[in-house]
Design a protein around this motif. Structure first.
Motif, PDB file in Angstrom:
ATOM      1  N   VAL A  45       0.855  -1.195   0.000  1.00 42.10           N
ATOM      2  CA  VAL A  45       0.000   0.000   0.000  1.00 42.10           C
ATOM      3  C   VAL A  45       0.886   1.238   0.000  1.00 42.10           C
ATOM      4  O   VAL A  45       1.804   1.369   0.810  1.00 42.10           O
ATOM      5  CB  VAL A  45      -0.932  -0.007   1.226  1.00 42.10           C
ATOM      6  N   ARG A  46       0.591   2.167  -0.903  1.00 34.80           N
ATOM      7  CA  ARG A  46       1.399   3.381  -1.031  1.00 34.80           C
ATOM      8  C   ARG A  46       0.670   4.615  -0.512  1.00 34.80           C
ATOM      9  O   ARG A  46       1.290   5.657  -0.310  1.00 34.80           O
ATOM     10  CB  ARG A  46       1.790   3.579  -2.495  1.00 34.80           C
ATOM     11  N   ALA A  47      -0.641   4.521  -0.291  1.00 34.44           N
ATOM     12  CA  ALA A  47      -1.412   5.626   0.287  1.00 34.44           C
ATOM     13  C   ALA A  47      -2.726   5.061   0.796  1.00 34.44           C
ATOM     14  O   ALA A  47      -3.203   4.024   0.319  1.00 34.44           O
ATOM     15  CB  ALA A  47      -1.664   6.734  -0.733  1.00 34.44           C
ATOM     16  N   VAL A  48      -3.302   5.746   1.780  1.00 34.20           N
ATOM     17  CA  VAL A  48      -4.564   5.333   2.390  1.00 34.20           C
ATOM     18  C   VAL A  48      -5.539   6.485   2.321  1.00 34.20           C
ATOM     19  O   VAL A  48      -5.193   7.635   2.623  1.00 34.20           O
ATOM     20  CB  VAL A  48      -4.360   4.919   3.863  1.00 34.20           C
ATOM     21  N   PRO A  98       1.249   7.415   3.491  1.00 33.95           N
ATOM     22  CA  PRO A  98       0.525   8.544   4.060  1.00 33.95           C
ATOM     23  C   PRO A  98      -0.983   8.325   3.978  1.00 33.95           C
ATOM     24  O   PRO A  98      -1.471   7.596   3.115  1.00 33.95           O
ATOM     25  CB  PRO A  98       0.953   9.728   3.185  1.00 33.95           C
ATOM     26  N   MET A  99      -1.709   8.948   4.916  1.00 36.25           N
ATOM     27  CA  MET A  99      -3.159   8.808   4.964  1.00 36.25           C
ATOM     28  C   MET A  99      -3.838  10.138   4.681  1.00 36.25           C
ATOM     29  O   MET A  99      -3.445  11.175   5.218  1.00 36.25           O
ATOM     30  CB  MET A  99      -3.628   8.282   6.321  1.00 36.25           C
ATOM     31  N   VAL A 100      -4.877  10.077   3.869  1.00 32.26           N
ATOM     32  CA  VAL A 100      -5.762  11.217   3.622  1.00 32.26           C
ATOM     33  C   VAL A 100      -7.104  10.896   4.247  1.00 32.26           C
ATOM     34  O   VAL A 100      -7.647   9.808   4.021  1.00 32.26           O
ATOM     35  CB  VAL A 100      -5.937  11.477   2.114  1.00 32.26           C
ATOM     36  N   ALA A 101      -7.647  11.809   5.048  1.00 33.33           N
ATOM     37  CA  ALA A 101      -8.985  11.644   5.596  1.00 33.33           C
ATOM     38  C   ALA A 101      -9.891  12.697   4.974  1.00 33.33           C
ATOM     39  O   ALA A 101      -9.531  13.875   4.903  1.00 33.33           O
ATOM     40  CB  ALA A 101      -8.985  11.786   7.117  1.00 33.33           C
ATOM     41  N   ALA A 102     -11.056  12.263   4.520  1.00 37.54           N
ATOM     42  CA  ALA A 102     -12.065  13.175   3.979  1.00 37.54           C
ATOM     43  C   ALA A 102     -13.235  13.176   4.951  1.00 37.54           C
ATOM     44  O   ALA A 102     -13.876  12.145   5.160  1.00 37.54           O
ATOM     45  CB  ALA A 102     -12.514  12.710   2.596  1.00 37.54           C
ATOM     46  N   VAL A 103     -13.516  14.327   5.564  1.00 34.73           N
ATOM     47  CA  VAL A 103     -14.522  14.385   6.625  1.00 34.73           C
ATOM     48  C   VAL A 103     -15.639  15.350   6.249  1.00 34.73           C
ATOM     49  O   VAL A 103     -15.398  16.400   5.657  1.00 34.73           O
ATOM     50  CB  VAL A 103     -13.887  14.774   7.979  1.00 34.73           C
ATOM     51  N   GLN A 104     -16.853  14.964   6.637  1.00 34.97           N
ATOM     52  CA  GLN A 104     -18.029  15.777   6.353  1.00 34.97           C
ATOM     53  C   GLN A 104     -18.977  15.700   7.542  1.00 34.97           C
ATOM     54  O   GLN A 104     -18.900  14.784   8.358  1.00 34.97           O
ATOM     55  CB  GLN A 104     -18.735  15.287   5.083  1.00 34.97           C
ATOM     56  N   GLY A 105     -19.866  16.680   7.622  1.00 33.09           N
ATOM     57  CA  GLY A 105     -20.865  16.654   8.676  1.00 33.09           C
ATOM     58  C   GLY A 105     -20.236  16.646  10.055  1.00 33.09           C
ATOM     59  O   GLY A 105     -19.248  17.323  10.329  1.00 33.09           O
ATOM     60  N   ALA A 106     -20.814  15.842  10.950  1.00 33.24           N
ATOM     61  CA  ALA A 106     -20.338  15.793  12.335  1.00 33.24           C
ATOM     62  C   ALA A 106     -19.042  14.996  12.446  1.00 33.24           C
ATOM     63  O   ALA A 106     -18.937  13.882  11.943  1.00 33.24           O
ATOM     64  CB  ALA A 106     -21.410  15.181  13.229  1.00 33.24           C
ATOM     65  N   ALA A 191     -10.425  14.466  -2.412  1.00 33.27           N
ATOM     66  CA  ALA A 191      -9.734  13.506  -1.551  1.00 33.27           C
ATOM     67  C   ALA A 191      -9.098  12.398  -2.381  1.00 33.27           C
ATOM     68  O   ALA A 191      -7.961  11.986  -2.126  1.00 33.27           O
ATOM     69  CB  ALA A 191     -10.704  12.923  -0.529  1.00 33.27           C
ATOM     70  N   LEU A 192      -9.827  11.900  -3.372  1.00 32.68           N
ATOM     71  CA  LEU A 192      -9.277  10.850  -4.227  1.00 32.68           C
ATOM     72  C   LEU A 192      -8.093  11.377  -5.025  1.00 32.68           C
ATOM     73  O   LEU A 192      -7.064  10.692  -5.148  1.00 32.68           O
ATOM     74  CB  LEU A 192     -10.362  10.323  -5.170  1.00 32.68           C
ATOM     75  N   ARG A 193      -8.203  12.590  -5.558  1.00 32.26           N
ATOM     76  CA  ARG A 193      -7.094  13.172  -6.312  1.00 32.26           C
ATOM     77  C   ARG A 193      -5.853  13.293  -5.432  1.00 32.26           C
ATOM     78  O   ARG A 193      -4.734  12.958  -5.855  1.00 32.26           O
ATOM     79  CB  ARG A 193      -7.485  14.554  -6.835  1.00 32.26           C
ATOM     80  N   THR A 194      -6.038  13.742  -4.194  1.00 31.81           N
ATOM     81  CA  THR A 194      -4.909  13.905  -3.282  1.00 31.81           C
ATOM     82  C   THR A 194      -4.288  12.562  -2.930  1.00 31.81           C
ATOM     83  O   THR A 194      -3.055  12.402  -2.921  1.00 31.81           O
ATOM     84  CB  THR A 194      -5.373  14.616  -2.005  1.00 31.81           C
ATOM     85  N   ALA A 195      -5.139  11.574  -2.636  1.00 31.82           N
ATOM     86  CA  ALA A 195      -4.633  10.250  -2.278  1.00 31.82           C
ATOM     87  C   ALA A 195      -3.903   9.600  -3.449  1.00 31.82           C
ATOM     88  O   ALA A 195      -2.861   8.945  -3.270  1.00 31.82           O
ATOM     89  CB  ALA A 195      -5.781   9.361  -1.816  1.00 31.82           C
ATOM     90  N   GLU A 196      -4.421   9.756  -4.651  1.00 33.89           N
ATOM     91  CA  GLU A 196      -3.764   9.173  -5.825  1.00 33.89           C
ATOM     92  C   GLU A 196      -2.413   9.838  -6.082  1.00 33.89           C
ATOM     93  O   GLU A 196      -1.446   9.167  -6.468  1.00 33.89           O
ATOM     94  CB  GLU A 196      -4.659   9.300  -7.046  1.00 33.89           C
ATOM     95  N   ALA A 197      -2.327  11.144  -5.848  1.00 30.10           N
ATOM     96  CA  ALA A 197      -1.044  11.837  -6.021  1.00 30.10           C
ATOM     97  C   ALA A 197      -0.018  11.313  -5.017  1.00 30.10           C
ATOM     98  O   ALA A 197       1.155  11.098  -5.360  1.00 30.10           O
ATOM     99  CB  ALA A 197      -1.227  13.341  -5.864  1.00 30.10           C
TER     100      ALA A 197
END
Length: 263
Positions: A45-48, A98-106, A191-197
């Motif tokens: 795994v190269r990104a999460v 590295p991990m990218v988190a995409a958060v919405q709402g609460a 978020a997907l664009r950032t994680a793929e980069a």
């Protein structure tokens, strides 16, 4: 499954799948996150990318589940939940990806811990953050009392932890709780664009950088400079470093080698 994981071409997409319950974390979800973290540690795994289904990223612990117990059984249950959740956080932190988190709402309670543990946290403009623990007589878990002071400072962290006030997405970006804010309808794509980069980047260098930043929070300057020197020397001599320099000098995009499994 309350946590889904899909790995495609080096990108692990982890999804909290209890949208109808605000992705509240009970024992099953905590164990699901630990399973996902262990899969990421044993695969190339190269990104999460971490996301939550539904209108909220994660509202914190599953109080309905907890309320069915009391006394010593409740204590044992919370130890099991936090044990699995904390092992998941340790496992994610130990890897190179590295991990990218995409958060919405609460984003509340342990949800803040998950969001804060990511290297890049993208917040939808409709996101709001609240620690929520002391409102119900609980104390922080999921690394919240560790991450918050480092991200926003100890004084502001105590304000958030003791008053439980809601922090809108714009303020979260300003104080360092979120990396940046994006329109809600663009969150998934960005978020997907950032994680793929990140997936296409130098994974070992990312891992070394993550560890330097983590240790640098408490290290004395002199020893930390020594660690930096050793790290950059090793990176320069690695296949990643050689490819990165060759691509730069050749005025082309780098083609970094795939990551090796962590274990």
């Amino acid at each position: 499954m309350s946590v889904g994981i899909e790995i495609d071409d080096g990108l692990a997409r982890i999804t909290l799948r209890r949208g109808a319950a605000g992705n509240a974390i009970g024992l099953d979800m905590a164990r699901g996150l630990l399973h996902a973290a262990r899969v990421c540690a044993t695969e190339s795994v190269r990104a999460v990318l971490l996301t939550g289904e539904g209108t909220s990223f994660c509202v914190g612990g599953d109080l309905g589940e907890f309320s069915r117990l009391s006394g010593e059984p409740l204590e044992r249950h919370l130890i099991a939940v936090t044990g699995a959740l904390h092992d998941a956080l340790r496992t994610f932190a130990a890897g190179d990806a590295p991990m990218v988190a995409a958060v919405q709402g609460a984003v509340a309670g342990a949800g803040i811990g998950l969001a804060a543990s990511a290297d890049v946290t993208l917040a939808a403009d409709n996101a709001s953050f609240t620690t929520a623990y002391t409102r119900i007589g609980y104390t922080p878990d999921a690394g919240v009392s560790w991450f918050l002071p480092r991200l926003v400072g100890p004084k502001r962290a105590l304000d958030l932890l003791l008053t439980n006030r809601r922090v809108a997405a714009a303020e979260a970006e300003t104080i360092g709780l979120a990396s940046r804010v994006v329109p809600a309808d663009r969150l998934a794509a960005e978020a997907l664009r950032t994680a793929e980069a990140l997936r296409d980047g130098p994974t070992a260098a990312f891992g070394a950088t993550r560890r330097l930043v983590a240790t640098g929070q408490t290290a004395d300057l002199g020893p930390h400079l020594d660690r930096e020197a050793c790290a950059i020397a090793a990176a320069a001599a690695s296949a990643e470093g050689r490819e990165g320099v060759a691509a730069f000098l050749g005025k082309r995009a780098p083609d970094f080698p795939p990551a090796a499994p962590s274990t």
